[in-house]
Scaffold this motif. Structure first.
Motif, PDB file in Angstrom:
ATOM      1  N   PHE A 422       0.838  -1.206   0.000  1.00  0.00           N
ATOM      2  CA  PHE A 422       0.000   0.000   0.000  1.00  0.00           C
ATOM      3  C   PHE A 422       0.876   1.261   0.000  1.00  0.00           C
ATOM      4  O   PHE A 422       0.686   2.171   0.805  1.00  0.00           O
ATOM      5  N   MET A 423       1.823   1.314  -0.926  1.00  0.00           N
ATOM      6  CA  MET A 423       2.773   2.414  -0.959  1.00  0.00           C
ATOM      7  C   MET A 423       2.161   3.715  -1.483  1.00  0.00           C
ATOM      8  O   MET A 423       2.699   4.793  -1.266  1.00  0.00           O
ATOM      9  N   VAL A 424       1.017   3.620  -2.180  1.00  0.00           N
ATOM     10  CA  VAL A 424       0.473   4.819  -2.835  1.00  0.00           C
ATOM     11  C   VAL A 424      -0.840   5.248  -2.182  1.00  0.00           C
ATOM     12  O   VAL A 424      -0.864   6.061  -1.261  1.00  0.00           O
ATOM     13  N   ASN A 425      -1.959   4.670  -2.625  1.00  0.00           N
ATOM     14  CA  ASN A 425      -3.277   5.161  -2.213  1.00  0.00           C
ATOM     15  C   ASN A 425      -3.562   5.010  -0.726  1.00  0.00           C
ATOM     16  O   ASN A 425      -4.134   5.891  -0.098  1.00  0.00           O
ATOM     17  N   SER A 426      -3.198   3.877  -0.149  1.00  0.00           N
ATOM     18  CA  SER A 426      -3.581   3.590   1.240  1.00  0.00           C
ATOM     19  C   SER A 426      -2.449   3.793   2.230  1.00  0.00           C
ATOM     20  O   SER A 426      -2.538   3.370   3.377  1.00  0.00           O
ATOM     21  N   ASN A 427      -1.381   4.447   1.787  1.00  0.00           N
ATOM     22  CA  ASN A 427      -0.217   4.653   2.636  1.00  0.00           C
ATOM     23  C   ASN A 427      -0.610   5.368   3.932  1.00  0.00           C
ATOM     24  O   ASN A 427      -1.180   6.448   3.914  1.00  0.00           O
ATOM     25  N   GLY A 428      -0.288   4.735   5.072  1.00  0.00           N
ATOM     26  CA  GLY A 428      -0.539   5.345   6.368  1.00  0.00           C
ATOM     27  C   GLY A 428      -1.976   5.295   6.837  1.00  0.00           C
ATOM     28  O   GLY A 428      -2.299   5.871   7.884  1.00  0.00           O
ATOM     29  N   GLN A 429      -2.847   4.589   6.106  1.00  0.00           N
ATOM     30  CA  GLN A 429      -4.259   4.582   6.487  1.00  0.00           C
ATOM     31  C   GLN A 429      -4.811   3.193   6.790  1.00  0.00           C
ATOM     32  O   GLN A 429      -5.960   3.050   7.160  1.00  0.00           O
ATOM     33  N   ILE A 430      -3.967   2.165   6.626  1.00  0.00           N
ATOM     34  CA  ILE A 430      -4.350   0.802   6.994  1.00  0.00           C
ATOM     35  C   ILE A 430      -3.395   0.317   8.079  1.00  0.00           C
ATOM     36  O   ILE A 430      -2.176   0.427   7.949  1.00  0.00           O
ATOM     37  N   GLY A 445      -7.286  -5.996  10.393  1.00  0.00           N
ATOM     38  CA  GLY A 445      -6.967  -4.835  11.203  1.00  0.00           C
ATOM     39  C   GLY A 445      -7.964  -3.712  11.023  1.00  0.00           C
ATOM     40  O   GLY A 445      -9.171  -3.949  10.911  1.00  0.00           O
ATOM     41  N   TYR A 446      -7.433  -2.480  10.931  1.00  0.00           N
ATOM     42  CA  TYR A 446      -8.280  -1.298  10.891  1.00  0.00           C
ATOM     43  C   TYR A 446      -7.971  -0.430   9.667  1.00  0.00           C
ATOM     44  O   TYR A 446      -6.832  -0.390   9.197  1.00  0.00           O
ATOM     45  N   ILE A 447      -9.003   0.276   9.198  1.00  0.00           N
ATOM     46  CA  ILE A 447      -8.879   1.229   8.099  1.00  0.00           C
ATOM     47  C   ILE A 447      -9.292   2.594   8.626  1.00  0.00           C
ATOM     48  O   ILE A 447     -10.361   2.741   9.226  1.00  0.00           O
ATOM     49  N   LYS A 448      -8.439   3.596   8.430  1.00  0.00           N
ATOM     50  CA  LYS A 448      -8.802   4.980   8.735  1.00  0.00           C
ATOM     51  C   LYS A 448      -9.238   5.620   7.413  1.00  0.00           C
ATOM     52  O   LYS A 448      -8.419   5.873   6.531  1.00  0.00           O
ATOM     53  N   THR A 449     -10.532   5.861   7.253  1.00  0.00           N
ATOM     54  CA  THR A 449     -11.043   6.373   5.985  1.00  0.00           C
ATOM     55  C   THR A 449     -10.747   7.866   5.838  1.00  0.00           C
ATOM     56  O   THR A 449     -10.404   8.549   6.804  1.00  0.00           O
ATOM     57  N   ARG A 450     -10.948   8.368   4.620  1.00  0.00           N
ATOM     58  CA  ARG A 450     -10.716   9.799   4.352  1.00  0.00           C
ATOM     59  C   ARG A 450     -11.759  10.675   5.051  1.00  0.00           C
ATOM     60  O   ARG A 450     -11.529  11.868   5.236  1.00  0.00           O
ATOM     61  N   SER A 451     -12.875  10.078   5.417  1.00  0.00           N
ATOM     62  CA  SER A 451     -13.900  10.822   6.156  1.00  0.00           C
ATOM     63  C   SER A 451     -13.724  10.664   7.665  1.00  0.00           C
ATOM     64  O   SER A 451     -14.616  10.960   8.442  1.00  0.00           O
ATOM     65  N   ASN A 452     -12.547  10.151   8.056  1.00  0.00           N
ATOM     66  CA  ASN A 452     -12.160  10.039   9.469  1.00  0.00           C
ATOM     67  C   ASN A 452     -12.965   8.990  10.249  1.00  0.00           C
ATOM     68  O   ASN A 452     -13.125   9.104  11.463  1.00  0.00           O
TER      69      ASN A 452
END
Length: 485
Positions: A422-430, A445-452
């Motif tokens: 996940f080096m591009v789109n999901s970097n730092g959010q999974i 695990g967990y996903i931190k979405t763009r809507s927080n």
């Protein structure tokens, strides 16, 4: 599933309509290229019209004909802890091999039973008396408590050399120059009152370590293994350990190397190794030891002793962080036994498994499809359902140790075993625990979405075709749209 198939049908019909509409056009090699380009644009435009949820379902449908996953057995679910509802799912109730995502259960149980700040003590004690010449007429004792990190020099733990130096400093400060007795290892917590066996269906090779088949090594020629790891083109040509049931003791042990026709263990028992290193250190520092290193599991008439110094392990939070970030199998199995000792007073694999499953039942874990075999997830007999994993993860968000638990998970594109995914789109959010065995690739695990929002997810893939890199690519395709949920 019907809804997913509907999306697939709509796109398929659009695709077919486009193709058949070209039938009235005169055949030419040049228009064919233009047609293909238009087709790609049309499909891209179709996908752009989909909502994030529809995009995920579109990708799920695409996997049904993908050569990598076409014949695989897999399950996927995204769950909203706030609403306690499934956002999207496929095959979420299927019992699947979870590989190292098993560590999510083992480490959480340890937090529950021991607490995040728990530390293991390994004490240096002495018995008898010390005269004016510095002669200790008595014994030295190394008293262990089951420290899973003892001498590991990782995850904040000291190396054997550092612990020995701490012990030597304490001995010198006490003025001891000669020891007439033995160095006694007293680790009743490690009592071997049951036969130790490896989990069922253990894999041959995993995480740069070799795990020999269940049974014995009597029919395995150690020379062949030595030859295998000496090949210059072997990607596993690094320091590693060989785990197996010893044909000589019938207990689970490991070796750093094979020597001749006999299998030897370099560090069979950490307390014993520490005691021998201490004896070497005493001799080098010209402190005479008349006796020998000897274990004393049961001491029915203990002699009076005084503590010289105590080596304290890193906190459990630090050990769990290292375990989950690096997917350390050794630490996970040691934590499993610590769970067993804390709950049942018996540090064995069987007690550990019972402690974990009892704990899971007490917190309402869905036991349907669960077959908990070991602490690390090395056994292919281990199964769990994706839906039970996400509901468990959702429940953890309300636990008093959620912060430490969450921080132990690798971060997409940044840390641990997820550093190169996940080096591009999901970097730092999974934030997820990975799992890899032969033919098995998992994430939970967990996903931190763009809507927080924070969502829990599980993606367990078994019996895939192709390479692990190809499966990772499919995983990224499935999970990237979840950021927009």
């Amino acid at each position: 599933m019907n809804k997913i198939k509907n999306y697939f049908s709509i796109i398929a019909i659009g695709f077919s309509s486009f193709v058949f509409s070209q039938g009235s056009v005169a055949v030419s090699t040049f228009p064919q290229v233009a047609d293909q380009q238009s087709l790609v644009k049309d499909i891209t435009a179709e996908k752009a019209l989909l909502s994030p949820k529809e995009q995920i379902e579109f990708n799920i449908n695409k996997m049904f004909t993908d050569p990598v996953l076409r014949n695989a057995n897999w399950g996927f679910v995204v769950y909203d802890p706030k609403t306690e509802k499934i956002v999207t799912a496929y095959n979420e109730t299927a019992p699947l091999i979870p590989a190292s995502t098993t560590k999510l259960l083992t480490t959480e149980t340890a937090f529950s039973l021991l607490g995040t700040q728990y530390r293991w003590n390994t004490q240096l004690e002495y018995s008898g008396s010390i005269d004016v010449e510095g002669v200790l007429t008595g014994n030295l004792y190394i008293v262990g408590s089951g420290d899973p990190s003892l001498g590991g020099n990782r995850g904040g733990a000291a190396s054997y050399t550092q612990i020995v130096n701490q012990y030597l400093d304490a001995i010198r400060e006490k003025g001891i120059r000669k020891i007439t007795g033995d160095i006694i290892i007293q680790t009743a917590i490690f009592k071997e009152n049951k036969k130790q066996e490896l989990p069922q269906n253990i894999v041959w090779l995993e995480q740069a370590n070799y795990f020999l088949p269940v049974g014995t090594t009597k029919d395995i020629d150690p020379k062949n293994e030595k030859l295998l790891i000496s090949q210059s083109n072997n990607p596993f040509n690094q320091a590693k350990k060989y785990f197996y049931i010893s044909p000589y003791t019938n207990k689970a042990v490991y070796a750093d190397k094979f020597e001749g026709a006999w299998v030897t263990t370099k560090v069979a028992e950490p307390p014993a190794f520490l005691a021998n290193k201490l004896r070497e250190g005493l001799v080098k520092n010209k402190i005479t030891v008349s006796g020998k290193v000897t274990p004393k599991i049961v001491d029915r008439e203990p002699e009076p002793r005084e503590i010289l110094t105590i080596y304290k392990s890193p906190t459990l939070a630090e050990i769990v962080n290292y375990t989950n970030q690096r997917s350390d199998n050794g630490y996970a199995e040691a934590l499993l036994k610590s769970n067993g000792f804390q709950k049942l007073g018996d540090q064995t694999v069987e007690s550990g498994r019972l402690a974990v499953t009892d704990h899971l039942q007490s917190i309402g874990f869905d036991l349907n499809g669960l077959n908990y075999m070991d602490g690390s997830g090395l056994s292919k007999a281990h199964t769990v359902t994706p839906i039970s994993q996400v509901k468990f993860l959702a429940k953890m968000m309300k636990s008093p140790y959620y912060k430490e638990y969450f921080e132990s998970l690798p971060i997409a594109g940044q840390s641990g075993t997820l550093k190169h995914m996940f080096m591009v789109n999901s970097n730092g959010q999974i934030f997820a625990k990975t799992g890899t065995l032969n033919g098995v690739k998992c994430l939970a695990g967990y996903i931190k979405t763009r809507s927080n929002k924070t969502l829990a997810f599980s993606l367990l893939i078994n019996k895939f075709s192709g390479s692990v890199a190809q499966v990772k690519d499919r995983m990224e395709q499935l999970l990237d749209p979840t950021l927009d949920l």
